[in-house]
Design a protein around this motif. Structure first.
Motif, PDB file in Angstrom:
ATOM      1  N   THR A   5       9.014 -25.124  -1.937  1.00 21.90           N
ATOM      2  CA  THR A   5       7.585 -25.074  -1.646  1.00 21.90           C
ATOM      3  C   THR A   5       7.338 -24.936  -0.151  1.00 21.90           C
ATOM      4  O   THR A   5       6.498 -24.142   0.281  1.00 21.90           O
ATOM      5  N   ILE A   6       8.077 -25.683   0.650  1.00 16.99           N
ATOM      6  CA  ILE A   6       7.934 -25.596   2.106  1.00 16.99           C
ATOM      7  C   ILE A   6       8.312 -24.202   2.603  1.00 16.99           C
ATOM      8  O   ILE A   6       7.607 -23.610   3.436  1.00 16.99           O
ATOM      9  N   LEU A   7       9.415 -23.655   2.091  1.00 17.04           N
ATOM     10  CA  LEU A   7       9.813 -22.305   2.478  1.00 17.04           C
ATOM     11  C   LEU A   7       8.755 -21.280   2.074  1.00 17.04           C
ATOM     12  O   LEU A   7       8.470 -20.340   2.820  1.00 17.04           O
ATOM     13  N   LEU A  45       9.415  -4.205   3.037  1.00 21.39           N
ATOM     14  CA  LEU A  45       9.488  -5.586   3.507  1.00 21.39           C
ATOM     15  C   LEU A  45       8.424  -6.440   2.826  1.00 21.39           C
ATOM     16  O   LEU A  45       8.691  -7.556   2.405  1.00 21.39           O
ATOM     17  N   TRP A  46       7.208  -5.897   2.698  1.00 18.17           N
ATOM     18  CA  TRP A  46       6.135  -6.622   2.024  1.00 18.17           C
ATOM     19  C   TRP A  46       6.526  -6.919   0.578  1.00 18.17           C
ATOM     20  O   TRP A  46       6.322  -8.025   0.081  1.00 18.17           O
ATOM     21  N   SER A  47       7.088  -5.941  -0.120  1.00 18.09           N
ATOM     22  CA  SER A  47       7.488  -6.123  -1.520  1.00 18.09           C
ATOM     23  C   SER A  47       8.573  -7.184  -1.654  1.00 18.09           C
ATOM     24  O   SER A  47       8.513  -8.043  -2.536  1.00 18.09           O
ATOM     25  N   ALA A  48       9.561  -7.135  -0.768  1.00 18.21           N
ATOM     26  CA  ALA A  48      10.620  -8.149  -0.790  1.00 18.21           C
ATOM     27  C   ALA A  48      10.046  -9.519  -0.467  1.00 18.21           C
ATOM     28  O   ALA A  48      10.402 -10.528  -1.098  1.00 18.21           O
ATOM     29  N   TRP A  49       9.133  -9.566   0.495  1.00 20.77           N
ATOM     30  CA  TRP A  49       8.482 -10.828   0.870  1.00 20.77           C
ATOM     31  C   TRP A  49       7.709 -11.403  -0.305  1.00 20.77           C
ATOM     32  O   TRP A  49       7.846 -12.582  -0.619  1.00 20.77           O
ATOM     33  N   LEU A  50       6.900 -10.582  -0.967  1.00 19.96           N
ATOM     34  CA  LEU A  50       6.110 -11.084  -2.085  1.00 19.96           C
ATOM     35  C   LEU A  50       7.005 -11.560  -3.226  1.00 19.96           C
ATOM     36  O   LEU A  50       6.738 -12.602  -3.836  1.00 19.96           O
ATOM     37  N   ALA A  51       8.071 -10.848  -3.511  1.00 15.66           N
ATOM     38  CA  ALA A  51       8.990 -11.264  -4.571  1.00 15.66           C
ATOM     39  C   ALA A  51       9.627 -12.611  -4.232  1.00 15.66           C
ATOM     40  O   ALA A  51       9.718 -13.501  -5.097  1.00 15.66           O
ATOM     41  N   ASP A  54       7.027 -15.342  -4.397  1.00 11.97           N
ATOM     42  CA  ASP A  54       6.739 -15.550  -5.816  1.00 11.97           C
ATOM     43  C   ASP A  54       7.746 -16.515  -6.444  1.00 11.97           C
ATOM     44  O   ASP A  54       7.372 -17.490  -7.099  1.00 11.97           O
ATOM     45  N   ILE A  55       9.013 -16.275  -6.198  1.00 13.74           N
ATOM     46  CA  ILE A  55      10.057 -17.137  -6.757  1.00 13.74           C
ATOM     47  C   ILE A  55       9.975 -18.540  -6.170  1.00 13.74           C
ATOM     48  O   ILE A  55      10.030 -19.540  -6.900  1.00 13.74           O
ATOM     49  N   LEU A  56       9.824 -18.617  -4.857  1.00 18.69           N
ATOM     50  CA  LEU A  56       9.768 -19.934  -4.202  1.00 18.69           C
ATOM     51  C   LEU A  56       8.534 -20.733  -4.606  1.00 18.69           C
ATOM     52  O   LEU A  56       8.569 -21.964  -4.641  1.00 18.69           O
ATOM     53  N   THR A  57       7.447 -20.059  -4.904  1.00 13.49           N
ATOM     54  CA  THR A  57       6.212 -20.742  -5.294  1.00 13.49           C
ATOM     55  C   THR A  57       6.242 -21.176  -6.752  1.00 13.49           C
ATOM     56  O   THR A  57       5.848 -22.304  -7.074  1.00 13.49           O
ATOM     57  N   PHE A  58       6.703 -20.295  -7.628  1.00 14.19           N
ATOM     58  CA  PHE A  58       6.583 -20.584  -9.049  1.00 14.19           C
ATOM     59  C   PHE A  58       7.788 -21.285  -9.672  1.00 14.19           C
ATOM     60  O   PHE A  58       7.669 -21.827 -10.775  1.00 14.19           O
ATOM     61  N   ALA A  59       8.940 -21.301  -9.016  1.00 13.78           N
ATOM     62  CA  ALA A  59      10.080 -22.041  -9.580  1.00 13.78           C
ATOM     63  C   ALA A  59       9.750 -23.519  -9.770  1.00 13.78           C
ATOM     64  O   ALA A  59      10.026 -24.080 -10.837  1.00 13.78           O
ATOM     65  N   PRO A  60       9.132 -24.196  -8.781  1.00 11.57           N
ATOM     66  CA  PRO A  60       8.742 -25.589  -9.023  1.00 11.57           C
ATOM     67  C   PRO A  60       7.696 -25.727 -10.122  1.00 11.57           C
ATOM     68  O   PRO A  60       7.722 -26.694 -10.893  1.00 11.57           O
TER      69      PRO A  60
END
Length: 166
Positions: A5-7, A45-51, A54-60
């Motif tokens: 979440t912090i990342l 870069l934007w696409s990689a950033w959003l992906a 997305d993973i870092l936000t929704f995994a928790p």
């Protein structure tokens, strides 16, 4: 999960700040910011950033909801945002699908918030209150064309707060 979440928050703040600097102003929306960036490396870069965000936000969120037997509801907005991240690279002519998928992801993310900790949804009351206050002053547009950006920020903040509060 707190590290993820912090990342996520650090990545959102840093890349959005860089994009604001690069564009010399606020974008109309975080998700549509890719269309204002130059083609090539910045869009990838934007696409990689959003992906990654997305993973870092929704995994928790998936972990929290999986404990309640509803993990699919955490995975659904993650999958939708993956399509949003990839769409501008492969299909630039169907901008409406980008909007449809990102709106669906936003709605489902708020359903996740409702299941995890519905009290955070009260932050949405800030938007009508701003409209009301600005409407009293008759200053023209309520959000200066940045309504989608504000809605995306509220969606993200509410989701982050809900994921760290249970």
């Amino acid at each position: 999960m707190a590290t993820m979440t912090i990342l996520s928050v650090l990545m959102v703040v840093s890349f959005t700040g860089i994009a604001i600097w690069k564009m010399n102003g606020l974008p109309e929306s975080i998700s549509a910011m890719v269309y204002a960036l130059p083609e090539g490396g910045w869009r990838w870069l934007w696409s990689a950033w959003l992906a990654l965000v997305d993973i870092l936000t929704f995994a928790p969120v998936v972990e929290i909801l999986d404990g309640r037997g509803l993990g699919i509801l955490g995975f659904l907005p993650m999958a939708l945002l993956m399509f949003v991240a990839a769409w501008p690279i492969f299909d630039r002519e169907h901008y409406k699908w980008h909007n449809i998928l990102s709106t669906a992801a936003a709605v489902v993310s708020q359903v996740d918030v409702w299941i995890i900790c519905p009290y955070w949804l009260l932050l949405w009351l800030l938007m009508p209150s701003v409209v009301f206050i600005k409407g009293l002053r008759h200053t023209g547009t309520y959000f200066g064309g940045k309504g989608v950006l504000i809605a995306e920020v509220v969606c993200y903040v509410v989701l982050i707060l809900a994921s760290i509060s249970p």
